[in-house]
Design a protein around this motif. Structure first.
Motif, PDB file in Angstrom:
ATOM      1  N   ARG A  28       0.818  -1.308  -0.106  1.00 48.87           N
ATOM      2  CA  ARG A  28      -0.030  -0.026  -0.135  1.00 48.87           C
ATOM      3  C   ARG A  28       0.776   1.323  -0.131  1.00 48.87           C
ATOM      4  O   ARG A  28       1.946   1.144   0.960  1.00 48.87           O
ATOM      5  N   MET A  29       0.528   2.290  -0.739  1.00 55.08           N
ATOM      6  CA  MET A  29       1.035   3.581  -1.011  1.00 55.08           C
ATOM      7  C   MET A  29       0.434   4.326   0.185  1.00 55.08           C
ATOM      8  O   MET A  29      -0.903   4.848  -0.108  1.00 55.08           O
ATOM      9  N   GLY A  30       1.166   5.270   0.813  1.00 57.44           N
ATOM     10  CA  GLY A  30       0.747   6.392   1.582  1.00 57.44           C
ATOM     11  C   GLY A  30       0.645   7.696   0.791  1.00 57.44           C
ATOM     12  O   GLY A  30       1.326   7.667  -0.545  1.00 57.44           O
ATOM     13  N   SER A  31      -0.075   8.781   0.992  1.00 58.94           N
ATOM     14  CA  SER A  31      -0.326   9.879   0.261  1.00 58.94           C
ATOM     15  C   SER A  31       1.165  10.642   0.060  1.00 58.94           C
ATOM     16  O   SER A  31       1.397  11.116  -0.917  1.00 58.94           O
ATOM     17  N   GLY A  32       2.102  10.558   1.267  1.00 58.26           N
ATOM     18  CA  GLY A  32       3.262  11.135   1.252  1.00 58.26           C
ATOM     19  C   GLY A  32       4.168  10.436   0.167  1.00 58.26           C
ATOM     20  O   GLY A  32       4.846  11.107  -0.511  1.00 58.26           O
ATOM     21  N   GLN A  33       4.153   9.132   0.201  1.00 63.04           N
ATOM     22  CA  GLN A  33       4.829   8.225  -0.863  1.00 63.04           C
ATOM     23  C   GLN A  33       4.371   8.498  -2.445  1.00 63.04           C
ATOM     24  O   GLN A  33       5.289   8.471  -3.131  1.00 63.04           O
ATOM     25  N   VAL A  34       3.196   8.723  -2.693  1.00 58.81           N
ATOM     26  CA  VAL A  34       2.604   8.972  -3.807  1.00 58.81           C
ATOM     27  C   VAL A  34       3.253  10.397  -4.407  1.00 58.81           C
ATOM     28  O   VAL A  34       3.551  10.587  -5.401  1.00 58.81           O
ATOM     29  N   ARG A  35       3.000  11.233  -3.193  1.00 55.86           N
ATOM     30  CA  ARG A  35       3.528  12.539  -3.763  1.00 55.86           C
ATOM     31  C   ARG A  35       5.063  12.778  -4.056  1.00 55.86           C
ATOM     32  O   ARG A  35       5.564  13.395  -5.130  1.00 55.86           O
ATOM     33  N   PHE A  89      25.782   7.398  -3.392  1.00 55.12           N
ATOM     34  CA  PHE A  89      24.805   5.915  -3.254  1.00 55.12           C
ATOM     35  C   PHE A  89      24.013   5.794  -4.226  1.00 55.12           C
ATOM     36  O   PHE A  89      23.234   6.757  -4.584  1.00 55.12           O
ATOM     37  N   ILE A  90      23.744   4.547  -4.825  1.00 58.66           N
ATOM     38  CA  ILE A  90      22.712   4.057  -5.967  1.00 58.66           C
ATOM     39  C   ILE A  90      21.810   3.261  -5.201  1.00 58.66           C
ATOM     40  O   ILE A  90      22.596   1.978  -4.939  1.00 58.66           O
ATOM     41  N   GLY A  91      20.707   3.239  -4.786  1.00 56.78           N
ATOM     42  CA  GLY A  91      19.833   2.000  -4.249  1.00 56.78           C
ATOM     43  C   GLY A  91      18.818   1.489  -5.212  1.00 56.78           C
ATOM     44  O   GLY A  91      18.308   2.115  -6.119  1.00 56.78           O
ATOM     45  N   ILE A  92      18.809   0.253  -5.386  1.00 50.93           N
ATOM     46  CA  ILE A  92      18.041  -0.810  -6.232  1.00 50.93           C
ATOM     47  C   ILE A  92      16.948  -1.183  -5.386  1.00 50.93           C
ATOM     48  O   ILE A  92      17.113  -2.009  -4.583  1.00 50.93           O
ATOM     49  N   GLU A  93      15.747  -1.014  -5.843  1.00 50.51           N
ATOM     50  CA  GLU A  93      14.549  -1.664  -4.951  1.00 50.51           C
ATOM     51  C   GLU A  93      13.340  -1.587  -6.105  1.00 50.51           C
ATOM     52  O   GLU A  93      13.038  -0.602  -7.030  1.00 50.51           O
ATOM     53  N   VAL A  94      12.604  -2.793  -6.264  1.00 47.51           N
ATOM     54  CA  VAL A  94      11.514  -2.976  -7.309  1.00 47.51           C
ATOM     55  C   VAL A  94      10.245  -2.512  -6.694  1.00 47.51           C
ATOM     56  O   VAL A  94       9.359  -2.378  -7.448  1.00 47.51           O
ATOM     57  N   HIS A  95       9.992  -2.531  -5.220  1.00 48.78           N
ATOM     58  CA  HIS A  95       8.795  -2.163  -4.816  1.00 48.78           C
ATOM     59  C   HIS A  95       8.794  -0.950  -4.542  1.00 48.78           C
ATOM     60  O   HIS A  95       9.183  -0.096  -4.017  1.00 48.78           O
ATOM     61  N   GLU A  96       7.452  -0.402  -5.230  1.00 52.05           N
ATOM     62  CA  GLU A  96       7.101   1.030  -5.248  1.00 52.05           C
ATOM     63  C   GLU A  96       6.987   1.669  -3.985  1.00 52.05           C
ATOM     64  O   GLU A  96       7.507   2.847  -3.819  1.00 52.05           O
ATOM     65  N   PRO A  97       6.508   1.143  -3.014  1.00 48.23           N
ATOM     66  CA  PRO A  97       6.296   1.612  -1.527  1.00 48.23           C
ATOM     67  C   PRO A  97       7.532   1.986  -1.004  1.00 48.23           C
ATOM     68  O   PRO A  97       7.603   2.980  -0.346  1.00 48.23           O
ATOM     69  N   GLY A  98       8.315   1.179  -1.199  1.00 48.10           N
ATOM     70  CA  GLY A  98       9.732   1.369  -0.517  1.00 48.10           C
ATOM     71  C   GLY A  98      10.659   2.395  -1.259  1.00 48.10           C
ATOM     72  O   GLY A  98      11.235   3.469  -0.665  1.00 48.10           O
ATOM     73  N   VAL A  99      10.301   2.610  -2.547  1.00 46.16           N
ATOM     74  CA  VAL A  99      11.077   3.680  -3.546  1.00 46.16           C
ATOM     75  C   VAL A  99      10.248   5.037  -3.041  1.00 46.16           C
ATOM     76  O   VAL A  99      11.005   5.965  -2.945  1.00 46.16           O
ATOM     77  N   GLY A 100       8.964   5.037  -2.839  1.00 49.24           N
ATOM     78  CA  GLY A 100       8.356   6.170  -2.543  1.00 49.24           C
ATOM     79  C   GLY A 100       8.537   7.007  -1.160  1.00 49.24           C
ATOM     80  O   GLY A 100       8.816   7.928  -0.601  1.00 49.24           O
ATOM     81  N   ALA A 101       8.827   5.743  -0.293  1.00 48.18           N
ATOM     82  CA  ALA A 101       9.529   6.103   1.076  1.00 48.18           C
ATOM     83  C   ALA A 101      10.604   6.670   1.104  1.00 48.18           C
ATOM     84  O   ALA A 101      10.924   7.529   1.933  1.00 48.18           O
ATOM     85  N   LEU A 102      11.600   6.291   0.516  1.00 47.22           N
ATOM     86  CA  LEU A 102      12.993   6.524   0.327  1.00 47.22           C
ATOM     87  C   LEU A 102      12.880   7.991  -0.127  1.00 47.22           C
ATOM     88  O   LEU A 102      13.633   9.008   0.219  1.00 47.22           O
ATOM     89  N   LEU A 103      12.327   8.069  -1.224  1.00 45.45           N
ATOM     90  CA  LEU A 103      12.305   9.543  -1.875  1.00 45.45           C
ATOM     91  C   LEU A 103      11.723  10.496  -1.158  1.00 45.45           C
ATOM     92  O   LEU A 103      11.947  11.622  -0.753  1.00 45.45           O
ATOM     93  N   LYS A 104      10.578  10.026  -0.133  1.00 44.55           N
ATOM     94  CA  LYS A 104      10.071  11.125   0.836  1.00 44.55           C
ATOM     95  C   LYS A 104      11.241  11.468   1.712  1.00 44.55           C
ATOM     96  O   LYS A 104      11.374  12.709   2.117  1.00 44.55           O
TER      97      LYS A 104
END
Length: 236
Positions: A28-35, A89-104
């Motif tokens: 599940r994606m939170g609104s902050g991750q989506v943004r 650092f270059i991080g690889i992750e396929v799961h979108e919630p994780g990508v969104g969380a780290l971008l946040k």
């Protein structure tokens, strides 16, 4: 009436499935991750391309480069990047919630030395990472696939380790960590067998200061669970 008899024809060959570095799970994606994905993704997420990354152009400077495979929700990745501002650092992750969380987190902390790739790590290593271009590779707590019949799905296997070693500069560090003892035993065996790598310790290594303790890891330690770090160096 057709003279073709389907029952007499040989069955079509099944295409071989390519082993991937992950199993995609819904999240599940939170609104902050989506943004964060919408606003920061274009700047901090590198699109997959079958061409080597020019790290100096990506980060706008010459600096050591460390690749992390499977950063999860990115808490440890962000902490390491924050404490090592002179390294990129270059991080690889396929799961979108994780990508969104780290971008946040990148946005909140202003982490300019971190970029992400949302793609299969094996293909990234094969096509986007030039040989002898990395100063370090981190593989922290990969899926243990703890059932014996699933052990073959584990990430740390001889073919991948050979690929990882080829992407490190001489003296570069391959650092793996796991909290599953039988996986630690397998990691030690596979890493020790790779001719391009040398163990930095007699067996398992002490946890380097740069790898933070996660909440999950702290909870496990309090319950008496072990954690094993393996730190290998690329031979010159």
């Amino acid at each position: 009436m057709s003279t073709d008899d389907p029952s007499s024809s040989p069955p079509p060959e099944r295409p071989q499935r390519r082993i991937r570095s992950f199993v995609l799970r819904a999240g599940r994606m939170g609104s902050g991750q989506v943004r964060a994905l919408a606003e920061l993704g274009p700047r901090f997420v590198l699109p997959y391309a079958a061409a080597p990354i020019d790290a100096a152009a990506v980060f706008g400077r010459q600096a050591p480069v460390v690749l992390e495979i499977g950063f999860g929700m990115g808490q440890a990745t962000a902490q390491i990047a924050a404490t090592r501002p002179d390294t990129d650092f270059i991080g690889i992750e396929v799961h979108e919630p994780g990508v969104g969380a780290l971008l946040k987190t990148i946005g909140e902390q202003g982490l300019a030395n971190l970029r992400l790739i949302q793609h299969d790590a094996v293909e990234v290593l094969e096509h986007m990472i030039a040989p002898a271009s990395l100063d370090g590779i981190h593989v922290f707590f990969p899926d243990p696939w703890h059932k014996k019949k699933h052990n073959k799905r584990r990430l740390i296997q001889p073919a991948l380790v050979a690929l990882l070693a080829s992407r490190l500069r001489p003296g570069g560090v391959l650092h793996c960590a796991t909290d599953w003892e039988d996986y630690a035993v397998q990691m030690l065996e596979v890493l020790s067998a790779e001719p391009l790598l040398a163990n930095s310790a007699e067996g398992y290594a002490p946890r380097p200061d740069y790898r933070p303790l996660t909440k999950f890891e702290n909870r496990g330690i309090k319950l008496g669970h072990g954690v094993w770090d393996l730190v290998f160096l690329r031979k010159g």
